[in-house]
Motif scaffolding. Structure first.
Motif, PDB file in Angstrom:
ATOM      1  N   GLY A  36       0.797  -1.220   0.000  1.00  0.00           N
ATOM      2  CA  GLY A  36       0.000   0.000   0.000  1.00  0.00           C
ATOM      3  C   GLY A  36       0.832   1.274   0.000  1.00  0.00           C
ATOM      4  O   GLY A  36       0.437   2.278  -0.596  1.00  0.00           O
ATOM      5  N   THR A  37       1.969   1.225   0.672  1.00  0.00           N
ATOM      6  CA  THR A  37       2.788   2.437   0.799  1.00  0.00           C
ATOM      7  C   THR A  37       3.883   2.538  -0.258  1.00  0.00           C
ATOM      8  O   THR A  37       4.402   3.621  -0.500  1.00  0.00           O
ATOM      9  CB  THR A  37       3.459   2.499   2.185  1.00  0.00           C
ATOM     10  OG1 THR A  37       4.351   1.373   2.324  1.00  0.00           O
ATOM     11  CG2 THR A  37       2.428   2.489   3.300  1.00  0.00           C
ATOM     12  N   GLY A  38       4.269   1.395  -0.837  1.00  0.00           N
ATOM     13  CA  GLY A  38       5.353   1.402  -1.809  1.00  0.00           C
ATOM     14  C   GLY A  38       6.732   1.408  -1.185  1.00  0.00           C
ATOM     15  O   GLY A  38       7.741   1.486  -1.890  1.00  0.00           O
ATOM     16  N   LEU A  39       6.801   1.321   0.147  1.00  0.00           N
ATOM     17  CA  LEU A  39       8.100   1.293   0.824  1.00  0.00           C
ATOM     18  C   LEU A  39       8.574  -0.142   1.006  1.00  0.00           C
ATOM     19  O   LEU A  39       7.787  -1.086   0.993  1.00  0.00           O
ATOM     20  CB  LEU A  39       7.993   1.953   2.204  1.00  0.00           C
ATOM     21  CG  LEU A  39       7.658   3.438   2.251  1.00  0.00           C
ATOM     22  CD1 LEU A  39       7.659   3.918   3.698  1.00  0.00           C
ATOM     23  CD2 LEU A  39       8.639   4.253   1.427  1.00  0.00           C
ATOM     24  N   THR A  40       9.858  -0.299   1.186  1.00  0.00           N
ATOM     25  CA  THR A  40      10.388  -1.598   1.568  1.00  0.00           C
ATOM     26  C   THR A  40      10.116  -1.802   3.060  1.00  0.00           C
ATOM     27  O   THR A  40       9.838  -0.845   3.795  1.00  0.00           O
ATOM     28  CB  THR A  40      11.903  -1.677   1.329  1.00  0.00           C
ATOM     29  OG1 THR A  40      12.543  -0.721   2.199  1.00  0.00           O
ATOM     30  CG2 THR A  40      12.250  -1.368  -0.117  1.00  0.00           C
ATOM     31  N   ALA A  41      10.231  -3.053   3.487  1.00  0.00           N
ATOM     32  CA  ALA A  41      10.035  -3.334   4.907  1.00  0.00           C
ATOM     33  C   ALA A  41      11.032  -2.551   5.752  1.00  0.00           C
ATOM     34  O   ALA A  41      10.691  -1.988   6.795  1.00  0.00           O
ATOM     35  CB  ALA A  41      10.169  -4.832   5.171  1.00  0.00           C
ATOM     36  N   ALA A  42      12.275  -2.489   5.297  1.00  0.00           N
ATOM     37  CA  ALA A  42      13.311  -1.776   6.059  1.00  0.00           C
ATOM     38  C   ALA A  42      12.982  -0.292   6.191  1.00  0.00           C
ATOM     39  O   ALA A  42      13.105   0.289   7.273  1.00  0.00           O
ATOM     40  CB  ALA A  42      14.671  -1.956   5.380  1.00  0.00           C
ATOM     41  N   SER A  43      12.550   0.320   5.079  1.00  0.00           N
ATOM     42  CA  SER A  43      12.203   1.749   5.129  1.00  0.00           C
ATOM     43  C   SER A  43      11.010   1.988   6.049  1.00  0.00           C
ATOM     44  O   SER A  43      10.976   2.969   6.797  1.00  0.00           O
ATOM     45  CB  SER A  43      11.879   2.255   3.720  1.00  0.00           C
ATOM     46  OG  SER A  43      13.023   2.237   2.907  1.00  0.00           O
ATOM     47  N   LEU A  44      10.044   1.087   5.977  1.00  0.00           N
ATOM     48  CA  LEU A  44       8.855   1.228   6.813  1.00  0.00           C
ATOM     49  C   LEU A  44       9.223   1.161   8.293  1.00  0.00           C
ATOM     50  O   LEU A  44       8.806   2.008   9.091  1.00  0.00           O
ATOM     51  CB  LEU A  44       7.861   0.118   6.450  1.00  0.00           C
ATOM     52  CG  LEU A  44       6.382   0.350   6.733  1.00  0.00           C
ATOM     53  CD1 LEU A  44       5.859   1.548   5.962  1.00  0.00           C
ATOM     54  CD2 LEU A  44       5.583  -0.892   6.350  1.00  0.00           C
ATOM     55  N   TYR A  45      10.025   0.175   8.649  1.00  0.00           N
ATOM     56  CA  TYR A  45      10.425   0.021  10.045  1.00  0.00           C
ATOM     57  C   TYR A  45      11.322   1.170  10.502  1.00  0.00           C
ATOM     58  O   TYR A  45      11.190   1.661  11.627  1.00  0.00           O
ATOM     59  CB  TYR A  45      11.120  -1.326  10.262  1.00  0.00           C
ATOM     60  CG  TYR A  45      10.174  -2.491  10.323  1.00  0.00           C
ATOM     61  CD1 TYR A  45       9.212  -2.574  11.326  1.00  0.00           C
ATOM     62  CD2 TYR A  45      10.222  -3.511   9.382  1.00  0.00           C
ATOM     63  CE1 TYR A  45       8.329  -3.649  11.388  1.00  0.00           C
ATOM     64  CE2 TYR A  45       9.354  -4.590   9.438  1.00  0.00           C
ATOM     65  CZ  TYR A  45       8.404  -4.653  10.437  1.00  0.00           C
ATOM     66  OH  TYR A  45       7.534  -5.700  10.502  1.00  0.00           O
ATOM     67  N   ASN A  46      12.246   1.590   9.645  1.00  0.00           N
ATOM     68  CA  ASN A  46      13.146   2.682  10.020  1.00  0.00           C
ATOM     69  C   ASN A  46      12.387   3.987  10.238  1.00  0.00           C
ATOM     70  O   ASN A  46      12.720   4.770  11.124  1.00  0.00           O
ATOM     71  CB  ASN A  46      14.210   2.900   8.933  1.00  0.00           C
ATOM     72  CG  ASN A  46      15.248   1.796   8.929  1.00  0.00           C
ATOM     73  OD1 ASN A  46      15.440   1.107   9.930  1.00  0.00           O
ATOM     74  ND2 ASN A  46      15.912   1.609   7.799  1.00  0.00           N
ATOM     75  N   ALA A  47      11.362   4.225   9.421  1.00  0.00           N
ATOM     76  CA  ALA A  47      10.624   5.488   9.502  1.00  0.00           C
ATOM     77  C   ALA A  47       9.580   5.487  10.602  1.00  0.00           C
ATOM     78  O   ALA A  47       9.372   6.503  11.266  1.00  0.00           O
ATOM     79  CB  ALA A  47       9.969   5.790   8.156  1.00  0.00           C
ATOM     80  N   PHE A  48       8.908   4.351  10.795  1.00  0.00           N
ATOM     81  CA  PHE A  48       7.735   4.355  11.678  1.00  0.00           C
ATOM     82  C   PHE A  48       7.808   3.352  12.821  1.00  0.00           C
ATOM     83  O   PHE A  48       6.923   3.334  13.678  1.00  0.00           O
ATOM     84  CB  PHE A  48       6.466   4.066  10.852  1.00  0.00           C
ATOM     85  CG  PHE A  48       6.227   5.075   9.764  1.00  0.00           C
ATOM     86  CD1 PHE A  48       5.699   6.326  10.063  1.00  0.00           C
ATOM     87  CD2 PHE A  48       6.536   4.786   8.453  1.00  0.00           C
ATOM     88  CE1 PHE A  48       5.477   7.260   9.067  1.00  0.00           C
ATOM     89  CE2 PHE A  48       6.321   5.713   7.441  1.00  0.00           C
ATOM     90  CZ  PHE A  48       5.792   6.954   7.749  1.00  0.00           C
ATOM     91  N   GLY A  49       8.822   2.507  12.850  1.00  0.00           N
ATOM     92  CA  GLY A  49       8.860   1.483  13.882  1.00  0.00           C
ATOM     93  C   GLY A  49       8.072   0.264  13.434  1.00  0.00           C
ATOM     94  O   GLY A  49       7.976  -0.015  12.241  1.00  0.00           O
ATOM     95  N   ASP A  50       7.485  -0.444  14.367  1.00  0.00           N
ATOM     96  CA  ASP A  50       6.767  -1.665  14.015  1.00  0.00           C
ATOM     97  C   ASP A  50       5.334  -1.367  13.564  1.00  0.00           C
ATOM     98  O   ASP A  50       4.910  -0.204  13.495  1.00  0.00           O
ATOM     99  CB  ASP A  50       6.780  -2.644  15.196  1.00  0.00           C
ATOM    100  CG  ASP A  50       6.122  -2.066  16.454  1.00  0.00           C
ATOM    101  OD1 ASP A  50       5.484  -0.996  16.361  1.00  0.00           O
ATOM    102  OD2 ASP A  50       6.237  -2.687  17.516  1.00  0.00           O
ATOM    103  N   LYS A  51       4.605  -2.416  13.242  1.00  0.00           N
ATOM    104  CA  LYS A  51       3.232  -2.282  12.746  1.00  0.00           C
ATOM    105  C   LYS A  51       2.352  -1.547  13.751  1.00  0.00           C
ATOM    106  O   LYS A  51       1.543  -0.689  13.381  1.00  0.00           O
ATOM    107  CB  LYS A  51       2.663  -3.673  12.441  1.00  0.00           C
ATOM    108  CG  LYS A  51       1.196  -3.703  12.085  1.00  0.00           C
ATOM    109  CD  LYS A  51       0.731  -5.143  11.877  1.00  0.00           C
ATOM    110  CE  LYS A  51      -0.759  -5.271  12.040  1.00  0.00           C
ATOM    111  NZ  LYS A  51      -1.236  -6.661  11.903  1.00  0.00           N
TER     112      LYS A  51
END
Length: 198
Positions: A36-51
């Motif tokens: 949905g966001t187009g980010l990689t898992a690493a980018s998602l976690y680095n930017a926002f933390g966990d789910k």
């Protein structure tokens, strides 16, 4: 030196809001969020933390962009018109949503608030803001004579909040104009009700 982020954080949060709002917290996977966001898992976690942290940010963004925005707009109207506009907009949004997502705050109240203290407080805070809008509007309307005094502002505000929550839940299963407007009509009629001595 840290590299600047190469994505629009607000756009990512908006995409996450749509995923969580449509599917709920538990049914939304990290894979869904990546898609949905187009980010990689690493980018998602680095930017926002966990789910869970991303859900918290998404819920707060929903409150800011939907609930707080509606309160601001309706507060600019005369008190009685503001209450009517707030409820009417909820009906229209509910009927215009082909996915019947309801309200993300109500969904969070049902899915997470009973067993998650942090999200319970977030939901309670959002509902308190809506109740506060109703209370201020009723008090102002009673002061200028456009709203009856049969009930004190606190009682009428709680009733309006309850009606609003009921409409949001009903609309998920029965998004029918006649039903939703029929639920709201008696609550609006209470704005006309005159107390003793009026």
């Amino acid at each position: 030196m840290a590299r600047p982020r190469e994505f629009d954080e607000d756009a990512v949060l908006d995409a996450a809001v749509q995923r969580f709002w449509s599917h709920g917290y538990e049914a939304t996977s990290v894979r869904d969020l990546i898609a949905g966001t187009g980010l990689t898992a690493a980018s998602l976690y680095n930017a926002f933390g966990d789910k869970r942290a991303l859900y918290g940010r998404s819920l707060s963004r929903y409150v800011d962009n939907s609930i707080d925005d509606r309160i601001r707009r309706c507060s600019e109207l005369p008190p009685r018109a503001g209450v009517r506009a707030f409820l009417a907009e909820i009906v229209e949004r509910s009927l215009a949503d082909p996915d019947h997502k309801g309200c993300m705050v109500v969904n969070a109240a049902l899915e997470l608030a009973p067993h998650d203290e942090e999200f319970r407080k977030t939901v309670a805070g959002a509902l308190a803001r809506i109740e506060g809008f109703f209370r201020r509007s009723v008090a102002a309307g009673q002061a200028d004579g456009t709203i009856g005094r049969a009930l004190p502002p606190e009682a009428l505000a709680r009733h309006l909040l309850g009606v609003l929550m009921g409409v949001r839940v009903l609309a998920r299963a029965r998004p029918e104009r006649e039903l939703l407007e029929g639920v709201i009509a008696p609550a609006l009629a209470l704005l006309d009700a005159r107390g003793a001595g009026e």
